[in-house]
Write a protein that holds these residues in place. Sequence first.
Motif, short mmCIF file in Angstrom:
data_model
loop_
_atom_site.label_atom_id
_atom_site.label_comp_id
_atom_site.label_asym_id
_atom_site.label_seq_id
_atom_site.Cartn_x
_atom_site.Cartn_y
_atom_site.Cartn_z
N LEU A 116 0.83 -1.21 0.00
CA LEU A 116 0.00 0.00 0.00
C LEU A 116 0.87 1.26 0.00
O LEU A 116 0.56 2.22 -0.71
N LEU A 117 1.94 1.24 0.77
CA LEU A 117 2.83 2.41 0.80
C LEU A 117 3.55 2.59 -0.53
O LEU A 117 3.75 3.72 -0.98
N GLN A 118 3.92 1.49 -1.17
CA GLN A 118 4.55 1.59 -2.49
C GLN A 118 3.57 2.13 -3.52
O GLN A 118 3.91 3.00 -4.33
N ALA A 119 2.36 1.61 -3.52
CA ALA A 119 1.39 1.95 -4.56
C ALA A 119 0.76 3.33 -4.36
O ALA A 119 0.58 4.07 -5.32
N ASP A 120 0.42 3.67 -3.12
CA ASP A 120 -0.37 4.88 -2.88
C ASP A 120 0.38 5.99 -2.16
O ASP A 120 -0.17 7.05 -1.94
N GLY A 121 1.62 5.74 -1.77
CA GLY A 121 2.41 6.79 -1.13
C GLY A 121 2.25 6.80 0.38
O GLY A 121 1.61 5.93 0.97
N PRO A 122 2.85 7.81 1.01
CA PRO A 122 2.89 7.89 2.48
C PRO A 122 1.51 7.86 3.13
O PRO A 122 0.53 8.32 2.56
N ALA A 123 1.48 7.28 4.34
CA ALA A 123 0.24 7.17 5.11
C ALA A 123 0.57 7.02 6.58
O ALA A 123 1.70 6.71 6.95
N THR A 124 -0.44 7.20 7.41
CA THR A 124 -0.30 6.99 8.85
C THR A 124 -0.75 5.58 9.19
O THR A 124 -1.45 4.93 8.42
N ALA A 125 -0.37 5.13 10.38
CA ALA A 125 -0.81 3.81 10.85
C ALA A 125 -2.33 3.78 10.96
O ALA A 125 -2.97 2.77 10.62
N THR A 126 -2.92 4.87 11.38
CA THR A 126 -4.38 4.93 11.51
C THR A 126 -5.05 4.79 10.15
O THR A 126 -5.98 4.01 9.98
N GLY A 127 -4.57 5.54 9.16
CA GLY A 127 -5.13 5.47 7.82
C GLY A 127 -4.96 4.10 7.20
O GLY A 127 -5.90 3.56 6.59
N LEU A 128 -3.78 3.53 7.36
CA LEU A 128 -3.54 2.19 6.83
C LEU A 128 -4.41 1.16 7.55
O LEU A 128 -4.93 0.24 6.94
N GLY A 129 -4.54 1.31 8.87
CA GLY A 129 -5.36 0.39 9.65
C GLY A 129 -6.80 0.35 9.16
O GLY A 129 -7.40 -0.72 9.05
N LYS A 130 -7.36 1.51 8.83
CA LYS A 130 -8.73 1.57 8.30
C LYS A 130 -8.82 0.84 6.97
O LYS A 130 -9.80 0.15 6.70
N ARG A 131 -7.78 0.96 6.13
CA ARG A 131 -7.81 0.35 4.81
C ARG A 131 -7.67 -1.17 4.87
O ARG A 131 -8.17 -1.87 4.00
N VAL A 132 -6.97 -1.68 5.88
CA VAL A 132 -6.76 -3.13 5.95
C VAL A 132 -7.62 -3.80 7.02
O VAL A 132 -7.53 -5.01 7.22
N GLY A 133 -8.42 -3.02 7.72
CA GLY A 133 -9.32 -3.59 8.73
C GLY A 133 -8.63 -4.00 10.02
O GLY A 133 -9.03 -4.97 10.65
N GLU A 134 -7.59 -3.26 10.40
CA GLU A 134 -6.85 -3.54 11.64
C GLU A 134 -6.82 -2.28 12.50
O GLU A 134 -7.03 -1.17 12.02
N SER A 135 -6.51 -2.46 13.78
CA SER A 135 -6.37 -1.31 14.67
C SER A 135 -5.09 -0.55 14.34
O SER A 135 -4.15 -1.11 13.76
N SER A 136 -5.07 0.71 14.73
CA SER A 136 -3.86 1.50 14.48
C SER A 136 -2.68 0.94 15.28
O SER A 136 -1.54 1.02 14.84
#
Length: 177
Positions: free
Chosen positions: A9-29
């Motif tokens: 996800l970081l390679q494809a879509d660029g920088p993100a926060t743990a919270t933002g990534l967590g929402k996208r993958v269905g995990e807690s921050s």
Amino acid sequence: MLCRELSELLQADGPATATGLGKRVGESSGTTSWHLRQLAEAGLVEEDTERGNKRERWWRSAQKTTRMRAADFIDDPDLAGPLDTYLRSVIEHRYQAESRFVSELPRWVGEWYDKAVFNDARLSLTPEEAAAMSAEVEEVVERYRRDARPGDHNVIAHWSAFPRQARPEESDDSKSG
């Protein structure tokens, strides 16, 4: 494999926060943050110090592409299981990406109608020829690598070259025994 998914996800879509990534993958921050720290220890992701603040930590991929040679891991018996799991998750991810594109095809008909390609070539090669061909393909991909410009789309280019065990038909004699 959450680590692989976060890295991709970081390679494809660029920088993100743990919270933002967590929402996208269905995990807690918290879970996502722990995995990001593990990826950082391995040198696969890094903190993006140009973004965020003390409360908001941003992460980015440490590389533009992932290339793995199984030969670098195959001799370590402790890595046989994790290597198998990782490679299978890569294959599953490729399948999902291609399936998603096919299901979204009506959206892409205009500009991508005759541009998207799925290729499955069968070649007779030596191991050395397969390695040379893969190196040439990687050189072509690198010629097209650049920063995104207006109007660009993220394009996924998958490449694999591996041998296939031939399974010739059984003769009629072997079927009757």
